[in-house]
Structures are given as structure tokens and as C-alpha cells.
Scaffold this active site. Structure first.
Site, short mmCIF file in Angstrom:
data_model
loop_
_atom_site.label_atom_id
_atom_site.label_comp_id
_atom_site.label_asym_id
_atom_site.label_seq_id
_atom_site.Cartn_x
_atom_site.Cartn_y
_atom_site.Cartn_z
N ASP A 1 0.88 -1.16 0.00
CA ASP A 1 0.00 0.00 0.00
C ASP A 1 0.93 1.23 0.00
O ASP A 1 2.13 1.10 0.30
CB ASP A 1 -0.86 -0.03 1.27
CG ASP A 1 -1.72 1.19 1.43
OD1 ASP A 1 -2.29 1.66 0.43
OD2 ASP A 1 -1.81 1.71 2.56
N ASP B 1 -0.28 5.05 0.77
CA ASP B 1 -0.64 6.09 1.74
C ASP B 1 -0.66 5.51 3.16
O ASP B 1 -1.46 4.62 3.46
CB ASP B 1 -2.02 6.67 1.40
CG ASP B 1 -2.03 7.34 0.02
OD1 ASP B 1 -1.12 8.13 -0.25
OD2 ASP B 1 -2.96 7.07 -0.77
C1 BG6 Z 1 -5.91 5.57 -0.70
C2 BG6 Z 1 -6.01 6.50 0.50
O1 BG6 Z 1 -4.63 5.05 -0.78
O2 BG6 Z 1 -6.20 6.28 -1.91
C3 BG6 Z 1 -7.36 7.19 0.51
O3 BG6 Z 1 -5.85 5.74 1.67
C4 BG6 Z 1 -7.60 7.90 -0.82
O4 BG6 Z 1 -7.37 8.13 1.57
C5 BG6 Z 1 -7.49 6.88 -1.95
O5 BG6 Z 1 -8.90 8.48 -0.84
C6 BG6 Z 1 -7.70 7.49 -3.33
O6 BG6 Z 1 -6.70 8.42 -3.60
P1 BG6 Z 1 -6.72 9.42 -4.83
O7 BG6 Z 1 -5.35 10.03 -4.78
O8 BG6 Z 1 -6.94 8.61 -6.08
O9 BG6 Z 1 -7.83 10.39 -4.61
MG MG Z 2 -2.96 3.14 3.46
#
Ligand code: BG6
Ligand code: MG
Length: 228
Positions: free
Chosen positions: A13, A15
Site C-alpha cells: 500500500d 498512503d
Molecule cells: C488511498 C487512500 O490510498 O487512496 C485514501 O488511503 C484515498 O485516503 C485513496 O482516498 C484514493 O486516492 P486518490 O489520490 O486517487 O484520490
Molecule cells: Mg494506506
């Protein structure tokens, strides 16, 4: 559960595992929550971890007190606004923002010939990796726009394993969110949770932080695993 010695791939993962971008997502989402009249709480924040953009927005709207109906166009505009703010925050990221232990762990994995792939729900993941100087480690990245189901469904982890030509059972996945751990388990990979033991109780191994992320601690955790 798979034996440690049978593992050949590591599915990350992004984030909250590679970088503390979970905090930046939260910062941008909290402004949207305010706009739609939803109180921002730690519980709401935790429930969004790992959840894709449009489903996150839906959860924020639904968490409001007597939420009003938003048209598709309004929802798209809110999601775009959130992403614009998120991108402004991401622009400042640099290699020193990589979470503790991650760079050393990636080197260790390379040294031991593990294959590596990214299984992030974020469409911004390639950009974040570039800012962090880690793009070369992640030649295999699942494109979240190709997914039918988001986390906690296992599709993203099954696809990440397939990118490495491995069976999910030959891989471990690393996650900071409950929905992410559920996705790893759903795919049939070994789940490594980073963070709170209670929140991540479904993980095969839980480590308190990325600083503890080494092959030795994972091997030890799997040997002592009673849930698998
Ligand atoms: C995930 C995060 O990795 O990605 C979420 O934990 C986030 O918080 C999701 O909403 C989507 O991210 P993005 O950058 O496509 O809006
Ligand atoms: Mg995460």
C-alpha cells in the site's frame, strides 16, 4: 497460512505505509467535509483509509446530519476540488518524507530478490512515488482505474500479484488500514498490518510502525501467528 520461506513477492500500500500521505488526504477531505456540513472526526478519518476517491466522498456526505442529495456533477466537482488541494500538498513531498525504515526495507527486499509491486487505491500514487524518489523500485503498479471493486475487496491485491506472475499466496501485502488488511486477506496473501493492533486485528502480523518492517520481524511475526 503460507510459510515465510515460500514468499516471493511484496505488495505495498502507499498512503500511510510508504509515506504519511494519509495525513494529507485527511487534510484535503476535512475541507470538503466542512463544505458539505459533515463534522470531521477521527472515526470518519479512519473509515476513509484505503477507500477510493468517490467512495470516500460518499462516506463523507453520508456521515452528515441529514445529508442532502448531490448530483453526479456536484460530486465530481467536490472530488476534483479535494484532489486539487491534495495535489498542492503532494507537490512539497521529498525523499525525506519516506516513512522510517521503508527505504532500508526496500533495499533489503531487492537484495534478497523479492519482487515488489504497488497496490494503492490512489490515482496519484505514481506521482507520489516520483516525488519520494522511489519510482525505480516500483516498476509494477496496479492502475486503480482498472478495478471493478475497491478495498476491502481483494481485487487490487490479486492484480498486484498477477503483475509479478505470482499467486497471491506467494505474496505478503503491507497495509496501514483495516480495509486494506481485509483486501489482502480476501486475495489470499499474507497480511502485514502497520499500526494499531486492535484496528488491524485481522492482519496475520501487526507491527507498530514502519520502523519495525524487516524480513526478520515479519518472519518472527509469522512464526508466532495464531490467527493464520
Ligand atoms: C488511498 C487512500 O490510498 O487512496 C485514501 O488511503 C484515498 O485516503 C485513496 O482516498 C484514493 O486516492 P486518490 O489520490 O486517487 O484520490
Ligand atoms: Mg494506506
Amino acid at each position: 497460512m503460507t510459510k515465510f520461506s515460500e514468499l516471493k513477492g511484496v505488495l505495498f500500500d502507499l498512503d500511510g505505509v510508504i509515506c504519511d500521505t494519509a495525513r494529507l488526504h485527511a487534510q484535503a477531505w476535512s475541507a470538503i467535509a466542512k463544505k458539505v456540513g459533515t463534522t470531521w472526526t477521527p472515526q470518519l478519518q479512519a473509515s476513509l483509509a484505503g477507500i477510493d476517491r468517490m467512495h470516500s466522498l460518499e462516506k463523507i456526505i453520508q456521515a452528515g446530519d441529514g445529508p442532502r442529495q448531490y448530483s453526479e456533477a456536484e460530486k465530481q466537482a467536490l472530488a476534483t476540488e479535494k484532489n486539487t488541494q491534495y495535489l498542492a500538498l503532494v507537490a512539497d513531498l521529498k525523499p525525506t518524507d519516506i516513512l522510517p525504515g521503508i527505504r532500508v526495507f526496500l533495499d533489503e527486499l531487492k537484495h534478497h530478490n523479492y519482487q515488489i509491486a504497488l497496490a494503492s487505491s490512489s490515482k496519484n500514487a505514481p506521482l507520489v512515488l516520483k516525488h519520494l524518489g522511489l519510482a525505480d523500485f516500483f516498476t509494477e503498479v496496479v492502475d486503480p482505474s482498472t478495478l471493478t471493486h475497491g478495498k476491502p475487496n481483494g481485487e487490487i491485491y490479486a492484480k498486484a500479484a498477477a503483475l509479478l506472475n505470482l499467486d497471491p499466496a506467494q505474496c505478503m501485502g503491507i497495509e496501514d488500514a483495516a480495509a486494506g488488511v481485509a483486501a489482502i486477506n480476501d486475495a489470499g496473501a499474507v497480511s502485514i498490518g502497520i499500526g494499531d493492533d486492535q484496528l488491524l486485528s485481522q492482519a496475520n502480523v501487526v507491527l507498530p510502525s514502519t520502523a519495525e518492517l524487516t524480513l526478520a520481524t515479519i518472519q518472527a511475526g509469522m512464526a508466532g501467528d495464531l490467527r493464520g
